[in-house]
Design a protein around this motif. Structure first.
Motif, PDB file in Angstrom:
ATOM      1  N   GLY A 139       0.770  -1.102  -0.041  1.00 14.63           N
ATOM      2  CA  GLY A 139      -0.055   0.050  -0.025  1.00 14.63           C
ATOM      3  C   GLY A 139       0.713   1.297   0.087  1.00 14.63           C
ATOM      4  O   GLY A 139       0.153   2.275   0.027  1.00 14.63           O
ATOM      5  N   SER A 140       2.166   1.192  -0.300  1.00 11.99           N
ATOM      6  CA  SER A 140       3.051   2.438   0.073  1.00 11.99           C
ATOM      7  C   SER A 140       2.800   3.372  -1.168  1.00 11.99           C
ATOM      8  O   SER A 140       2.711   4.476  -1.206  1.00 11.99           O
ATOM      9  N   LEU A 141       2.814   2.696  -2.664  1.00  7.53           N
ATOM     10  CA  LEU A 141       2.733   3.404  -3.611  1.00  7.53           C
ATOM     11  C   LEU A 141       1.801   2.376  -4.782  1.00  7.53           C
ATOM     12  O   LEU A 141       1.776   1.287  -4.639  1.00  7.53           O
ATOM     13  N   ALA A 142       1.233   3.234  -5.546  1.00  9.91           N
ATOM     14  CA  ALA A 142       0.439   2.624  -6.647  1.00  9.91           C
ATOM     15  C   ALA A 142       1.405   2.283  -7.737  1.00  9.91           C
ATOM     16  O   ALA A 142       2.480   2.229  -7.642  1.00  9.91           O
ATOM     17  N   SER A 143       0.826   1.268  -8.503  1.00 15.26           N
ATOM     18  CA  SER A 143       1.593   0.891  -9.746  1.00 15.26           C
ATOM     19  C   SER A 143       1.875   2.164 -10.769  1.00 15.26           C
ATOM     20  O   SER A 143       1.112   3.145 -10.608  1.00 15.26           O
TER      21      SER A 143
END
Length: 220
Positions: free
Chosen positions: A182-186
């Motif tokens: 959940g830290s960054l999106a694709s």
């Protein structure tokens, strides 16, 4: 259905081979499944079915002009959906499976429902790095949708329980892969124009992309 007439919460099941097969069966029948992806929990449906894709939009309350990302299991499956340029092929070899989503021109005989990419210049594809997500795509043997499994505007879910709480009335089951990163999106990269354009920064950095294909438009 519960005796009170209200929907029961969908089961949250560990990703065994039997559960993956069950999830694929639900999807092939037009249903929705929550599952872990590379970053958050996603809402999987048959991306080749107009009815199933419409169900994703209804479940999330998502604006119909907002396109969806489709997950594929192999580069061959991706090539059936979209036209790959030399830079696109190089990026797929380098970063797939993984959290890089490529926006590519729709192939002439693409099996994807037009509802997946309505309002967008191309189709958005990714081979997921998450083994559970990839296994479900492989079992269904077709591209699947993968927006975050939450009502539009709500925080993206990081656990199976959050999917069940937010979309339980719409989802047949949730595959519980534990806590999502959940830290960054694709990373979302548009390759439909003359110059590759970064639409959304994410896990795969612009610098990493440029090492493979040269300069890109970072206009975000």
């Amino acid at each position: 259905m519960a005796r009170s007439g209200t929907p029961t919460a969908p089961p949250c099941l560990a990703p065994t081979q039997a559960v993956i097969a069950e999830a694929a069966g639900v999807i092939l029948e037009g249903g929705l499944v929550g599952l872990p992806t590379d970053t958050v929990y996603g809402l999987a449906a048959d991306a080749t079915s107009d009815d199933a894709v419409a169900g994703v939009f209804r479940a999330k309350g998502r604006p119909p002009e907002k396109p969806l990302i489709a997950l594929v299991a192999t580069r061959a499956m991706a090539a059936a959906c979209a036209d790959f340029s030399a830079p696109a092929r190089a990026l797929a070899r380098e970063f797939w499976p993984g959290p890089l989503t490529l926006v590519l021109p729709r192939a002439a005989r693409s099996p994807l429902s037009p509802l997946v990419h309505r309002g967008a210049p191309g189709v958005s594809l990714r081979i997921p790095g998450n083994e559970t997500a990839r296994a479900v795509v492989e079992a269904a043997a077709r591209p699947l949708t993968a927006p975050s499994a939450n009502p539009s505007g709500a925080p993206s879910p990081l656990t199976a329980a959050e999917v069940a709480a937010g979309l339980g009335a719409h989802v047949a089951l949730v595959i519980d892969g534990g806590l999502a990163d959940g830290s960054l999106a694709s990373t979302l990269l548009d390759l439909t124009g003359a110059t590759p354009r970064l639409l959304r920064p994410g896990v795969v950095t612009a610098e990493a992309v440029e090492r493979v294909i040269g300069p890109i438009d970072r206009g975000v």
